[in-house]
Every structure is written in structure tokens, then in C-alpha cells.
Design a protein around this motif. Sequence first.
Motif, PDB file in Angstrom:
ATOM      1  N   ALA A 198     -47.444  12.448  12.628  1.00  0.00           N
ATOM      2  CA  ALA A 198     -46.298  11.622  12.422  1.00  0.00           C
ATOM      3  C   ALA A 198     -45.163  11.816  13.557  1.00  0.00           C
ATOM      4  CB  ALA A 198     -44.778  12.336  11.514  1.00  0.00           C
ATOM      5  N   GLY A 254     -49.762   7.902   8.977  1.00  0.00           N
ATOM      6  CA  GLY A 254     -48.997   8.481   8.394  1.00  0.00           C
ATOM      7  C   GLY A 254     -49.273   7.501   6.584  1.00  0.00           C
ATOM      8  N   VAL A 255     -50.146   6.518   7.193  1.00  0.00           N
ATOM      9  CA  VAL A 255     -50.627   6.453   5.915  1.00  0.00           C
ATOM     10  C   VAL A 255     -51.246   7.047   4.646  1.00  0.00           C
ATOM     11  CG1 VAL A 255     -52.343   4.732   4.443  1.00  0.00           C
ATOM     12  CG2 VAL A 255     -50.741   4.200   6.810  1.00  0.00           C
ATOM     13  N   LEU A 275     -49.925   4.632  13.319  1.00  0.00           N
ATOM     14  CA  LEU A 275     -48.987   4.270  12.472  1.00  0.00           C
ATOM     15  C   LEU A 275     -49.807   4.276  10.832  1.00  0.00           C
ATOM     16  CD1 LEU A 275     -47.998   0.643  12.707  1.00  0.00           C
ATOM     17  CD2 LEU A 275     -46.849   2.244  12.022  1.00  0.00           C
ATOM     18  N   ARG A 311     -41.545   8.268   7.382  1.00  0.00           N
ATOM     19  CA  ARG A 311     -41.539   8.902   6.075  1.00  0.00           C
ATOM     20  C   ARG A 311     -42.080   9.748   6.240  1.00  0.00           C
ATOM     21  NH1 ARG A 311     -45.276   4.998   2.386  1.00  0.00           N
ATOM     22  NH2 ARG A 311     -46.630   6.023   4.178  1.00  0.00           N
ATOM     23  N   ALA A 312     -42.944   9.681   7.293  1.00  0.00           N
ATOM     24  CA  ALA A 312     -44.499  11.019   7.694  1.00  0.00           C
ATOM     25  C   ALA A 312     -43.636  12.276   7.669  1.00  0.00           C
ATOM     26  CB  ALA A 312     -45.434  10.600   7.994  1.00  0.00           C
ATOM     27  N   GLY A 367     -50.765  13.209   7.858  1.00  0.00           N
ATOM     28  CA  GLY A 367     -51.191  13.361   9.010  1.00  0.00           C
ATOM     29  C   GLY A 367     -50.567  13.328  10.221  1.00  0.00           C
TER      30      GLY A 367
END
Lengths: 349, 339
Positions: B286, B273-274, B270, A207-208, B284
Amino acid sequence: MSGTYETKHAETGSAPTPLIEVTGLHKQFASGGRFRRSRRSVHAVDDLAIRIHAGETFALVGESGCGKSTTARLMLSLQQPTSGDIRYKGTPLSMMSEAERRDYRRRVQVVFQDSNSSLNPRKRLGTILTTALTVSGAVADARRAVARAHELMEDVGLSPSASFFDRYPHELSGGQRQRVGIARALAPEPELIIADEPVSALDISVRAQILQLLQRIQRERSVAYLFISHDLSVVRWVAHRVGVMYLGRLVETGPVESVFTRPVHPYTEVLINATPVADPERAQLRHVHVVSGDVPSTTERPSGCPFHPRCPLAVETCRSEVPELLPVGEAHAAACLRATERVEGLRLP
Amino acid sequence: MSPAELQSKTAHPVLAIENLVTEIRSVRGLIRPVDGVSMSFPAGKIVGVVGESGSGKSMTAFSIMQLFPTSAARVAGGRVLLGETDLIGRSPEQMRAIRGSRIGMIFQDPTSFLNPVLTIGRQIEQQLEAHRWTGGPPAGDRGQSYANRVSELLTSVGLPRDVSTRYPHQLSGGQCQRVGIASALACDPDLIIADEPTTALDVTIQAQILRLMMRLQRERAVALMLITHDLGVVAEVCDYVYVMYAGRIVEEGDVRSLFAAPQHPYTRALMSGVLSLTGTGNIGFAVPGSVPDLAAPPSGCRFHPRCPHAMPRCSQEAPPLFDRPSGRSACWLHDEATP
């Protein structure tokens, strides 16, 4: 996706003609049984007005059934509105000539949520992209289309493009397929891309990557996005302006910063409160007001303000009076009868 | 439940899995979606299992229940201890008696696990009958005591009693999930496994369901295994968390300390990526690439091809879980012998 949009506005001073202007948009569907008596109508989109300027990202958020995807289909002219107007650079869609319509269809593209079902499983990626290029008229001949398809693949991170050109969609991961979907949307050189939940089916790390890609594309090509999402945290990061929909109506709209930090409509605040925060120190679900009840069906729309049966601040007049979308701040508007009190500090219990 | 009873119930894990290995036969060879996983579920705690798709989090749950989506899957090693008994090697009949009574389950899609042609009340009654539930008053009519139990359960999940006479299609998604919770609680289980219980729901409904699960779990001191891909949900409701990647646990720990100082590079990736509701700016860091193909998993540490800190050793040897102040983390960076 900041940058291009703000600077452009600073240069021109006054607001230019929006790329897309939607006014008084309605869409009703007939629903229910085969017998006339049980037929009801669903008001999927009710008096919607939005503007999208060149190079900006406007997000529509809301829960399932709020009408955000119907709005997308109306703007793609995949469905005809019951009433209301969609203007592209000032010209209403209904007044366009055939040639103008073709141009509109080329300049407004779409990226779907499910890249699995939106790509033809029997076509190779190269074919998918060259078709999009030639059919839209973006390139003149087939040889040019192949070269351009390779460029597009590299552009969206399918690199080296030669290793992807002859593959089929099922040979790709979800993130790669979504990149193909984005490349296909870019092929006709659009000015607006309608992205309907483009990252909802993707894992967090992918997603990022996709959000970064969408941001880069906007910086480089100053394309505008209508970003449709149910996820407020994604919207917070990608959008310049946001519209919150509830049961087909826009209940609040404004710059992202202002809507998220000073929500006026109780529904907006409820949505923000309900969004999980990935920080145990600030975990809020245990404390904040959690709205009760279900989202009502659009066939049984409440009278007055559509949110009043679930609203913690509802008063008697909310049952009968439909609130209008009125200004509550700079470029910020809300459709709530208690908007003035809210601005003056009325808080949710 | 009195505080003393609560205390004694929370002392031992209700369920512990040790070195669990699950295999699936496929045309492309043997796949190990769960490869040497150990977890522990204490009473009265919510334990999160978080990971991306293909991390093995759902397969871990299927292995506990020995209820696989495909007949090609089987548990190939390890133990699943429910109290003192090992569930591995139990007959299908014995497992049927345990599932739905001592282990309750809540599924992602609340509408598809309910039988569309039976009323809600009838479905829960059938479950009570199948497990010969005897929690009611000792004397009296069995049928009446089942009916009372159903209305008690429906009330406890915040549904009106008359829902028992309705059919699933007459309920909303959120109401169906409440029925799912009622059914999971029906036989007073020791452990509830909830696999993405709120993923299919809208956020306002998700908030209601998560709150309900937190309240019931606390009142009944049941152990709850919450499988999710959403770090926000973990932070909001869990006490302890296991982070899985490509069939293995890469990090585990108390939720507060793990979020405050994630140890494993994958956990850190992880978390970067939040997207927070308050932050703006650029998204942020990736992680490049995607989850590996389990038919041909990377050698050594399975995260090494995507890891910004990968060393030669990482591709040769799989790291064990090293003790950290926040919990445990499987990364060679934590090994003092690493240069």
C-alpha cells in the motif's frame, strides 16, 4: 486475516461455543402509506442463521437491500428482531440481565462506512476517544483515559498522537477519519467488531492501508469481525467465512475459498461473474452470463426461491418451494433446489 | 454503419484536449485541479480516465463541457478541440448547443439528473426539441417523429417503450441509468462523457450497464470517455487509459500493455492495491500517505513524497511524459540521462 483463527481451532479440536450465534432471525418493517390499505410489510431479514467464532472474520455480502446492514443493526441491538435469537457466548440477548447487556454492548463494537457522519464534528479526536474509553468502563479515571487514547491513536497509525489529539474530524482525510473510527471501536476492548462497508468510501491506496490495519489488529488482539461488504474482491481477501445474502435470506455460506472457487448457488456465481477483474487478459464481462433484471424490492418478494425470476437455472418447483440452506460440502451450505446437480457439475448457461 | 464508414470515423480523434489548465479561486489561493493535461478521444474507442479522488479526472470532464460545479472555476489555458473547433472561448449559448447534442453526458447518480415531475418521454423530447433534432424522416409531424425517436432510444437501451410515460421515481436505479444512456445518445453525439456511470449501482446491474455501453458504443462508433476510480472497470471495458494523479497525467497507454507492464510507480502502486477475486494472502504493497492537497501541491513530480523510487531530481523538476513501449509515462526513472 488468516493465522489466529485456524490455529485456535486446530488446538481445541472440536468446535467451541461460538462468540455469537444467530438463529432464526427475522426482522419485518411496516412500510407504505399512512393508510392501512396501502401498508405492506418488508421482510428485511428472513430466517437468518450465522455463527461467528472468536478471532475469525465472517463476511456478509450482497447487493443493496439484501438485509446485511439490518443484520448489523440487530446484532448491535440498535433494533429489536421480530423473532429469533442472538446468543452471545451461549446466552440469548433476550435473557440477559442489565449488567450482561452492558457488557455485551461493550464487547460488540461497530465501524461505519461513512466516517464523516459517524464522528461528532464538534468534538476533538482526543475527546471522542476518551469518551469512548470512560463511558464503556474500559478505564477507571480520566488521566488513564488520556494516556490510553494516545496509545490507541498510535496503534491505528495516527502518529505522532500528540499532533492529532486536539484536531477535529474535518481536519483529517477520509482514511485518517476511518482510523479514528477504528480506534473508537477498539477503545472498549471489544471481542467482535461489526464493520459495515468500512472501506467502500475510500480510495484504492487508502483502502489497502485500512485493510492491512484491520488485519494487524486481528492478529494482535484476536478480535472477530463481522465484515459487511458489497465488494466480493475485498471479502475474498479479508474473510475466513462468508455468507451471501439475497432479499433477506442467506443463500450460501461457507469458507471463502470454497464459496469463491466452487459456488453452488447460481446467485453467488452471478455475483462473482459480475465483479470486474483488473486484468484485461482475463476480462470476463464480455463473455460470461450477465444476469438480467433488477433486484426485486423486498415488498414484492417473489414466491418460492427469492432468486428464481432472475435465475438462469430456475425450474418449475423454484417458483413454489422455498429452498432450505443445506450442506453441500465441508462447512459449506447453499439454499438452492438444484444444489445437488450443481455440485455434480451443472453449470450456468 | 458499414465497415468502411467505421474505419473513416475512427481515423481522427473526435475530441482532443491540449495542455488544458483549469483553475479554481478559493480562500486558500488558486487551485489547479487540472494542470497541463492532454488527451485524445478517437471514434469507436472507449478511453478510460482513472485516478483517485482529487486526481482531477472529473474536473477534466467539466472543463471539456465548461460546466463547473462552482462559479469560481474557469479554464485558464489550453485547447479543447471538437473536430476543428476550439471549445474554449465559446459563448455560453454556443456551449449549450454543443452539450447534450454533439457531446452526450452520463452522470454518476442516475436519479438526480432526471426531472422528478416530468415523464421520461417528455424529458427526452425536450432535449430533442432544444437541439432541434432533425435525424428523423424529413416529412411529417415533428412531434410524432420525436415520439418515435424516444421509443427507438428506449428500446435500444433495453427498456420497454411504456417507460416513456413513467416518472423517474417509478424506475429502479439501473433503469434510470439506462434512461441516462438513452438521453446521452439522443442527438447522435460524437463523444459521450460518462463520469463514474456505474459507481452507484449494484454489481449485477453494473455488469448490465457496462455491457450495454460497450455494445452501443461499438454499434454507433461513438467516442466514449469513461471516468472511473475502478481499475477493474477499466480492464473490462476500455481500449486506452489515462492515469491521473493530483491534476496531471502520470501514465497513459493501451489497456492491455499498460496492465501487463505498468511503468509509473504510481500506476504500479495502484495496481498492487487491487484485490483480485482469485488471490489470497496478504494485501499488496500500500502506498503510504494520501493524495496531496492541491492548494499546496508538492514541487517537481507530485507523487515524489509517496514514491518508493524518489530521487533528488524528482522534487525539483516535473518529469515530462516519456515514450514507453506501452504508451507514455511521466517519471524520471525513464530518462536515460538520469544516473
